[in-house]
Enzyme design. Structure first.
Site, PDB file in Angstrom:
ATOM      1  N   LYS A  11       0.836  -1.203   0.000  1.00 23.03           N
ATOM      2  CA  LYS A  11       0.000   0.000   0.000  1.00 23.03           C
ATOM      3  C   LYS A  11       0.880   1.265   0.000  1.00 23.03           C
ATOM      4  O   LYS A  11       2.095   1.184   0.232  1.00 23.03           O
ATOM      5  CB  LYS A  11      -0.922  -0.048   1.222  1.00 23.03           C
ATOM      6  CG  LYS A  11      -1.894  -1.240   1.189  1.00 23.03           C
ATOM      7  CD  LYS A  11      -2.792  -1.258   2.422  1.00 23.03           C
ATOM      8  CE  LYS A  11      -3.726  -2.453   2.404  1.00 23.03           C
ATOM      9  NZ  LYS A  11      -4.656  -2.445   3.576  1.00 23.03           N
ATOM     10  N   TYR A  51     -12.158  -2.950  -3.117  1.00 21.10           N
ATOM     11  CA  TYR A  51     -12.700  -3.016  -1.752  1.00 21.10           C
ATOM     12  C   TYR A  51     -14.230  -3.015  -1.725  1.00 21.10           C
ATOM     13  O   TYR A  51     -14.826  -2.633  -0.724  1.00 21.10           O
ATOM     14  CB  TYR A  51     -12.146  -1.861  -0.922  1.00 21.10           C
ATOM     15  CG  TYR A  51     -10.733  -2.096  -0.426  1.00 21.10           C
ATOM     16  CD1 TYR A  51     -10.416  -3.221   0.338  1.00 21.10           C
ATOM     17  CD2 TYR A  51      -9.710  -1.190  -0.698  1.00 21.10           C
ATOM     18  CE1 TYR A  51      -9.126  -3.442   0.802  1.00 21.10           C
ATOM     19  CE2 TYR A  51      -8.408  -1.401  -0.235  1.00 21.10           C
ATOM     20  CZ  TYR A  51      -8.128  -2.526   0.519  1.00 21.10           C
ATOM     21  OH  TYR A  51      -6.854  -2.737   0.993  1.00 21.10           O
ATOM     22  N   ASN A 114      -1.855  -0.304   7.233  1.00 22.82           N
ATOM     23  CA  ASN A 114      -1.263  -1.603   7.582  1.00 22.82           C
ATOM     24  C   ASN A 114      -0.375  -2.173   6.475  1.00 22.82           C
ATOM     25  O   ASN A 114      -0.119  -3.362   6.420  1.00 22.82           O
ATOM     26  CB  ASN A 114      -2.341  -2.581   8.055  1.00 22.82           C
ATOM     27  CG  ASN A 114      -3.403  -2.846   7.012  1.00 22.82           C
ATOM     28  OD1 ASN A 114      -3.249  -2.466   5.860  1.00 22.82           O
ATOM     29  ND2 ASN A 114      -4.478  -3.506   7.410  1.00 22.82           N
ATOM     30  N   HIS A 117      -1.672  -5.569   1.392  1.00 29.42           N
ATOM     31  CA  HIS A 117      -2.907  -6.317   1.153  1.00 29.42           C
ATOM     32  C   HIS A 117      -2.548  -7.702   0.635  1.00 29.42           C
ATOM     33  O   HIS A 117      -1.607  -7.849  -0.146  1.00 29.42           O
ATOM     34  CB  HIS A 117      -3.768  -5.618   0.091  1.00 29.42           C
ATOM     35  CG  HIS A 117      -4.871  -6.503  -0.426  1.00 29.42           C
ATOM     36  ND1 HIS A 117      -6.071  -6.651   0.227  1.00 29.42           N
ATOM     37  CD2 HIS A 117      -4.925  -7.334  -1.513  1.00 29.42           C
ATOM     38  CE1 HIS A 117      -6.817  -7.527  -0.438  1.00 29.42           C
ATOM     39  NE2 HIS A 117      -6.149  -7.960  -1.500  1.00 29.42           N
TER      40      HIS A 117
HETATM   41  P1  DAT Z   1      -7.503  -7.260   5.462  1.00 29.36           P
HETATM   42  O1  DAT Z   1      -6.725  -6.201   4.706  1.00 29.36           O
HETATM   43  O2  DAT Z   1      -6.710  -7.832   6.597  1.00 29.36           O
HETATM   44  O3  DAT Z   1      -8.083  -8.312   4.562  1.00 29.36           O
HETATM   45  P2  DAT Z   1     -10.208  -6.208   5.699  1.00 29.36           P
HETATM   46  O4  DAT Z   1     -10.523  -6.857   4.396  1.00 29.36           O
HETATM   47  O5  DAT Z   1     -11.136  -6.479   6.843  1.00 29.36           O
HETATM   48  O6  DAT Z   1      -8.727  -6.519   6.178  1.00 29.36           O
HETATM   49  O7  DAT Z   1     -10.189  -4.618   5.508  1.00 29.36           O
HETATM   50  C1  DAT Z   1      -9.571  -4.067   4.365  1.00 29.36           C
HETATM   51  C2  DAT Z   1      -8.747  -2.890   4.789  1.00 29.36           C
HETATM   52  O8  DAT Z   1      -9.608  -1.877   5.316  1.00 29.36           O
HETATM   53  C3  DAT Z   1      -7.742  -3.167   5.909  1.00 29.36           C
HETATM   54  O9  DAT Z   1      -6.533  -3.715   5.408  1.00 29.36           O
HETATM   55  C4  DAT Z   1      -7.553  -1.803   6.498  1.00 29.36           C
HETATM   56  C5  DAT Z   1      -8.948  -1.172   6.370  1.00 29.36           C
HETATM   57  N1  DAT Z   1      -9.700  -1.337   7.602  1.00 29.36           N
HETATM   58  C6  DAT Z   1     -10.258  -2.487   8.070  1.00 29.36           C
HETATM   59  N2  DAT Z   1     -10.885  -2.278   9.230  1.00 29.36           N
HETATM   60  C7  DAT Z   1     -10.704  -0.968   9.515  1.00 29.36           C
HETATM   61  C8  DAT Z   1     -11.102  -0.120  10.603  1.00 29.36           C
HETATM   62  N3  DAT Z   1     -11.816  -0.587  11.620  1.00 29.36           N
HETATM   63  N4  DAT Z   1     -10.727   1.167  10.546  1.00 29.36           N
HETATM   64  C9  DAT Z   1     -10.015   1.662   9.516  1.00 29.36           C
HETATM   65  N5  DAT Z   1      -9.612   0.927   8.475  1.00 29.36           N
HETATM   66  C10 DAT Z   1      -9.952  -0.362   8.474  1.00 29.36           C
HETATM   67 MG    MG Z   2      -9.660  -8.250   3.200  1.00 27.38          MG
END
Ligand code: DAT
Ligand code: MG
Length: 150
Positions: A11, A51, A114, A117
Site C-alpha cells: 500500500k 474493496y 497496515n 494487502h
Molecule cells: P484485510 O486487509 O486484513 O483483509 P479487511 O478486508 O477487513 O482486512 O479490511 C480491508 C482494509 O480496510 C484493511 O486492510 C484496512 C482497512 N480497515 C479495516 N478495518 C478498519 C477499521 N476498523 N478502521 C479503519 N480501516 C480499516
Molecule cells: Mg480483506
C-alpha cells in the site's frame, strides 16, 4: 495447487516507507515466485472495485482515499498454498494484534495504514488479479525457484 496464485499489494504507506524490497524478499525466501509486478497509483474506480465488499463500512471513504493517495506496488505471487500462506505471513488486519514475525506485526501499528494487502481466498485472488493485471502482464509459466520446485 502448486500453481496457486495470489494478489499482493504494498500500500502507499509501505511504498513511501521503503518496505517494498523487504516485503518481496520475505515472499521469495519463503519459496514463492513473483509472476507479476508493477507500480501504479490506483484510480478511485479500481480502489472501489477492489474493496467493494466494504462499501457500507464507515471506513470505506477513508480506505479508498488512502489507497489512491500514492503509488502501490501490485504483485502476483505463485506457489503451493500461497493464498493462505501469504495471509499468515502478513498477519491480521490490526497490526497491533499481528504477531511479531509477520509483516504487519513487524512494521505497522495503525489498522488504516497496515502497509500490505493479500487476497483472503482463492476466489478473491482470481477476482483481484483480474482487476489489477491484464493477462499479458502475468507470466504464463513461472520461472522455477529451485527452492520451491523439485
Ligand atoms: P484485510 O486487509 O486484513 O483483509 P479487511 O478486508 O477487513 O482486512 O479490511 C480491508 C482494509 O480496510 C484493511 O486492510 C484496512 C482497512 N480497515 C479495516 N478495518 C478498519 C477499521 N476498523 N478502521 C479503519 N480501516 C480499516
Ligand atoms: Mg480483506
Amino acid at each position: 495447487v502448486q500453481r496457486e496464485r495470489t494478489f499482493i499489494a504494498v500500500k502507499p504507506d509501505g511504498v513511501a516507507r521503503g518496505l517494498v524490497g523487504e516485503i518481496i524478499a520475505r515472499f521469495e525466501k519463503k519459496g514463492f515466485v513473483v509472476v507479476g509486478l508493477k507500480q501504479l497509483t490506483p484510480t478511485k474506480e479500481l480502489a472501489e472495485a477492489h474493496y467493494a465488499e466494504h462499501k457500507e463500512r464507515p471506513f470505506f471513504g477513508g480506505l479508498v482515499s488512502f489507497i489512491t493517495s500514492g503509488p502501490v506496488v501490485a504483485i502476483c505471487l505463485e506457489g503451493k498454498g500461497v493464498v493462505a500462506a501469504a495471509r499468515l505471513m502478513i498477519g491480521v488486519t490490526n497490526p497491533l494484534a499481528s504477531a511479531p514475525g509477520t509483516i504487519r506485526g513487524d512494521y505497522a501499528i495503525d489498522v488504516a495504514k497496515n502497509i500490505i494487502h493479500g487476497s483472503d481466498s482463492v476466489e478473491s485472488s482470481t477476482r483481484e488479479l483480474k482487476l489489477w493485471f491484464a493477462d499479458n502482464e502475468l507470466l504464463a509459466v513461472a520461472t522455477p525457484n529451485p527452492n520451491l520446485y523439485e
